[in-house]
Design a protein around this motif. Structure first.
Motif, PDB file in Angstrom:
ATOM      1  N   LYS A 320       0.841  -1.201   0.000  1.00  0.00           N
ATOM      2  CA  LYS A 320       0.000   0.000   0.000  1.00  0.00           C
ATOM      3  C   LYS A 320       0.874   1.248   0.000  1.00  0.00           C
ATOM      4  O   LYS A 320       0.600   2.218  -0.721  1.00  0.00           O
ATOM      5  N   GLN A 321       1.946   1.236   0.800  1.00  0.00           N
ATOM      6  CA  GLN A 321       2.851   2.379   0.858  1.00  0.00           C
ATOM      7  C   GLN A 321       3.544   2.598  -0.480  1.00  0.00           C
ATOM      8  O   GLN A 321       3.625   3.728  -0.979  1.00  0.00           O
ATOM      9  N   ILE A 322       4.039   1.516  -1.083  1.00  0.00           N
ATOM     10  CA  ILE A 322       4.728   1.610  -2.377  1.00  0.00           C
ATOM     11  C   ILE A 322       3.782   2.131  -3.455  1.00  0.00           C
ATOM     12  O   ILE A 322       4.143   2.987  -4.277  1.00  0.00           O
ATOM     13  N   SER A 323       2.549   1.619  -3.468  1.00  0.00           N
ATOM     14  CA  SER A 323       1.568   2.035  -4.483  1.00  0.00           C
ATOM     15  C   SER A 323       1.224   3.511  -4.337  1.00  0.00           C
ATOM     16  O   SER A 323       1.017   4.215  -5.334  1.00  0.00           O
ATOM     17  N   THR A 324       1.171   3.988  -3.099  1.00  0.00           N
ATOM     18  CA  THR A 324       0.861   5.390  -2.841  1.00  0.00           C
ATOM     19  C   THR A 324       2.005   6.303  -3.284  1.00  0.00           C
ATOM     20  O   THR A 324       1.785   7.389  -3.825  1.00  0.00           O
ATOM     21  N   GLU A 325       3.235   5.842  -3.077  1.00  0.00           N
ATOM     22  CA  GLU A 325       4.409   6.654  -3.419  1.00  0.00           C
ATOM     23  C   GLU A 325       4.693   6.665  -4.919  1.00  0.00           C
ATOM     24  O   GLU A 325       5.255   7.623  -5.440  1.00  0.00           O
ATOM     25  N   TYR A 326       4.313   5.603  -5.605  1.00  0.00           N
ATOM     26  CA  TYR A 326       4.687   5.431  -7.018  1.00  0.00           C
ATOM     27  C   TYR A 326       3.819   6.291  -7.937  1.00  0.00           C
ATOM     28  O   TYR A 326       2.605   6.390  -7.759  1.00  0.00           O
ATOM     29  N   THR A 327       4.443   6.884  -8.931  1.00  0.00           N
ATOM     30  CA  THR A 327       3.710   7.624  -9.954  1.00  0.00           C
ATOM     31  C   THR A 327       3.871   6.900 -11.284  1.00  0.00           C
ATOM     32  O   THR A 327       4.965   6.801 -11.829  1.00  0.00           O
ATOM     33  N   SER A 328       2.772   6.392 -11.793  1.00  0.00           N
ATOM     34  CA  SER A 328       2.756   5.697 -13.082  1.00  0.00           C
ATOM     35  C   SER A 328       2.870   6.713 -14.219  1.00  0.00           C
ATOM     36  O   SER A 328       2.592   7.905 -14.026  1.00  0.00           O
ATOM     37  N   PRO A 329       3.258   6.273 -15.416  1.00  0.00           N
ATOM     38  CA  PRO A 329       3.180   7.165 -16.581  1.00  0.00           C
ATOM     39  C   PRO A 329       1.764   7.696 -16.818  1.00  0.00           C
ATOM     40  O   PRO A 329       1.580   8.695 -17.509  1.00  0.00           O
ATOM     41  N   ARG A 330       0.753   7.031 -16.220  1.00  0.00           N
ATOM     42  CA  ARG A 330      -0.628   7.509 -16.318  1.00  0.00           C
ATOM     43  C   ARG A 330      -0.976   8.467 -15.183  1.00  0.00           C
ATOM     44  O   ARG A 330      -2.061   9.042 -15.155  1.00  0.00           O
ATOM     45  N   GLY A 331      -0.098   8.598 -14.202  1.00  0.00           N
ATOM     46  CA  GLY A 331      -0.385   9.437 -13.043  1.00  0.00           C
ATOM     47  C   GLY A 331      -0.404   8.609 -11.770  1.00  0.00           C
ATOM     48  O   GLY A 331       0.085   7.475 -11.733  1.00  0.00           O
ATOM     49  N   LYS A 332      -0.979   9.164 -10.717  1.00  0.00           N
ATOM     50  CA  LYS A 332      -1.023   8.471  -9.435  1.00  0.00           C
ATOM     51  C   LYS A 332      -1.947   7.266  -9.520  1.00  0.00           C
ATOM     52  O   LYS A 332      -2.946   7.269 -10.242  1.00  0.00           O
ATOM     53  N   MET A 333      -1.605   6.224  -8.749  1.00  0.00           N
ATOM     54  CA  MET A 333      -2.397   5.001  -8.724  1.00  0.00           C
ATOM     55  C   MET A 333      -3.122   4.896  -7.386  1.00  0.00           C
ATOM     56  O   MET A 333      -2.745   5.531  -6.406  1.00  0.00           O
ATOM     57  N   GLN A 334      -4.153   4.065  -7.367  1.00  0.00           N
ATOM     58  CA  GLN A 334      -4.907   3.823  -6.149  1.00  0.00           C
ATOM     59  C   GLN A 334      -4.870   2.333  -5.840  1.00  0.00           C
ATOM     60  O   GLN A 334      -4.691   1.503  -6.732  1.00  0.00           O
ATOM     61  N   ILE A 335      -5.063   1.980  -4.579  1.00  0.00           N
ATOM     62  CA  ILE A 335      -5.154   0.573  -4.192  1.00  0.00           C
ATOM     63  C   ILE A 335      -6.347   0.418  -3.268  1.00  0.00           C
ATOM     64  O   ILE A 335      -6.540   1.224  -2.343  1.00  0.00           O
ATOM     65  N   ASP A 336      -7.178  -0.590  -3.524  1.00  0.00           N
ATOM     66  CA  ASP A 336      -8.365  -0.768  -2.687  1.00  0.00           C
ATOM     67  C   ASP A 336      -8.133  -1.866  -1.646  1.00  0.00           C
ATOM     68  O   ASP A 336      -7.048  -2.451  -1.550  1.00  0.00           O
ATOM     69  N   ALA A 337      -9.166  -2.141  -0.866  1.00  0.00           N
ATOM     70  CA  ALA A 337      -9.039  -3.072   0.255  1.00  0.00           C
ATOM     71  C   ALA A 337      -8.795  -4.512  -0.195  1.00  0.00           C
ATOM     72  O   ALA A 337      -8.351  -5.347   0.599  1.00  0.00           O
ATOM     73  N   ASP A 338      -9.094  -4.820  -1.457  1.00  0.00           N
ATOM     74  CA  ASP A 338      -8.923  -6.183  -1.963  1.00  0.00           C
ATOM     75  C   ASP A 338      -7.573  -6.402  -2.650  1.00  0.00           C
ATOM     76  O   ASP A 338      -7.306  -7.487  -3.165  1.00  0.00           O
TER      77      ASP A 338
END
Length: 360
Positions: A320-338
């Motif tokens: 969750k921390q890595i996904s929040t910090e990472y910026t994709s070429p499409r922009g910021k990403m989100q991660i859900d509870a699943d």
């Protein structure tokens, strides 16, 4: 003598650089991809995205590890998954795996948890994610379903027919899309399921054309996608064709000119330029997805170490921390509870063989 001394110093300096590079521990990431068969175009695009990610990771002198990507071809045969996974994990010693479709992802899921291998799937089915060692980097099917319905409502469309493969990934999309259609008073006139090896669609297409739905939603890959679309045109169907992402991968984009479909947002100009220069083709959604998945695995390892040293709770928190910090070429990403890592979708149309975003 002085010249010989200088040459020797230069040789030693080069050797020292090589040693410095080779002193970095090597981390291998595996790919279980369809590099042959009807989804080969998507699989190759995914492989290219992974290669580009590894090349960029290895240019970063601050990284603790050197990365290698090993791609294995599973075609459209999920039965190969266990043997490919076993080779990658037990022989190649990969620390992470990227996979492509629902059937493959579901087979890998319990194996990755058992072996503590970080697995990120690009399948549409978010149930592959478990917030342990399995995550899904794709699009949100509920969000895509609502995008499609909103488009239909904006065009005053009331009816739709659904055409999919008789396959687990297609069933997940149907089970998600149909309730959204019903909740918005869009009537499903028919649901047609075809076999992966089927090539004759005359009867199914004729029935759909006769019913005259406002839209036909197609979740097929080549060559079925092109064959079914051509048959619909022969039957003089005049409504709109649509899909989730699939039109961006077609071998015959001219067939789908001006047809709307839900797709992920485009990558930024820097990614598009670098990818196009490296691979002599434009990136596809699969290219960016797999690029992101490899980057997420590598970023996780750089910050937290190998997945084998993590427990289940730490994996969920750290991803969750890595996904929040990472910026994709499409922009910021989100991660859900699943454990679904996703980027926002948008409505596009094919124009001159290329997907172009429609202003919403």
């Amino acid at each position: 003598m002085k010249r010989i001394f200088l040459i020797l110093c230069a040789v030693l300096a080069i050797a020292g650089c090589d040693r410095e590079k080779s002193d970095k521990p090597v981390v291998k990431i595996g790919g279980v991809l369809p590099l042959t068969g009807g989804a080969a175009q998507m699989g190759t695009a995914a492989q290219n995205g992974a290669i580009m990610a590894v090349e960029q990771l290895n240019k970063n002198t601050q990284n603790k590890y050197k990365y290698e990507f090993i791609a294995e071809d599973m075609g459209l045969a999920p039965a190969k998954t266990v043997s490919i996974y076993t080779k990658l994990v037990k022989t190649d010693n990969v620390a992470g795996i990227v996979s492509f479709n629902t059937a493959t992802g579901k087979i890998i899921k319990p194996l990755a948890d058992k072996d503590r291998v970080l697995h990120i799937s690009s399948a549409a089915d978010s149930s592959i994610g478990d917030n342990k060692f399995n995550y899904v980097n794709s699009y949100s099917v509920p969000e895509a379903s609502q995008k499609l319905v909103d488009y239909m409502k904006s065009k005053n469309m009331k009816t739709i027919s659904l055409v999919t493969f008789n396959h687990v990934s297609s069933e997940f999309i149907l089970q998600t899309l149909q309730p959204v259609l019903k909740a918005n008073n869009i009537k499903v006139l028919s649901v047609v399921r075809v076999n992966m090896e089927q090539r004759d669609f005359a009867s199914d297409a004729a029935k759909i054309a006769k019913n005259k739905p406002d839209m036909v939603f197609m979740h097929l890959v080549e060559p079925a996608l092109t064959l079914f679309a051509k048959q619909m045109l022969r039957d003089e169907y005049s409504g709109e064709l649509s899909s989730f992402l699939i039109f961006a991968f077609t071998e015959n984009p001219e067939l789908f000119n001006n047809q709307p479909f839900v797709d992920l947002k485009n990558a930024d100009d820097e990614f598009n330029t670098t990818y196009s220069k490296r691979f002599k083709s434009a990136p596809q959604a699969a290219s960016i997805n797999t690029y992101d998945s490899v980057m997420l695995i590598a970023n996780f390892i750089e910050k937290y170490g190998l997945p084998t040293n993590q427990n289940d709770d730490d994996m969920a928190k750290n991803i969750k921390q890595i996904s929040t910090e990472y910026t994709s070429p499409r922009g910021k990403m989100q991660i859900d509870a699943d454990g679904l890592i996703y980027s926002e979708t948008t409505i596009k149309k094919m124009e001159n063989g290329r997907p172009v975003a429609i202003k919403e």
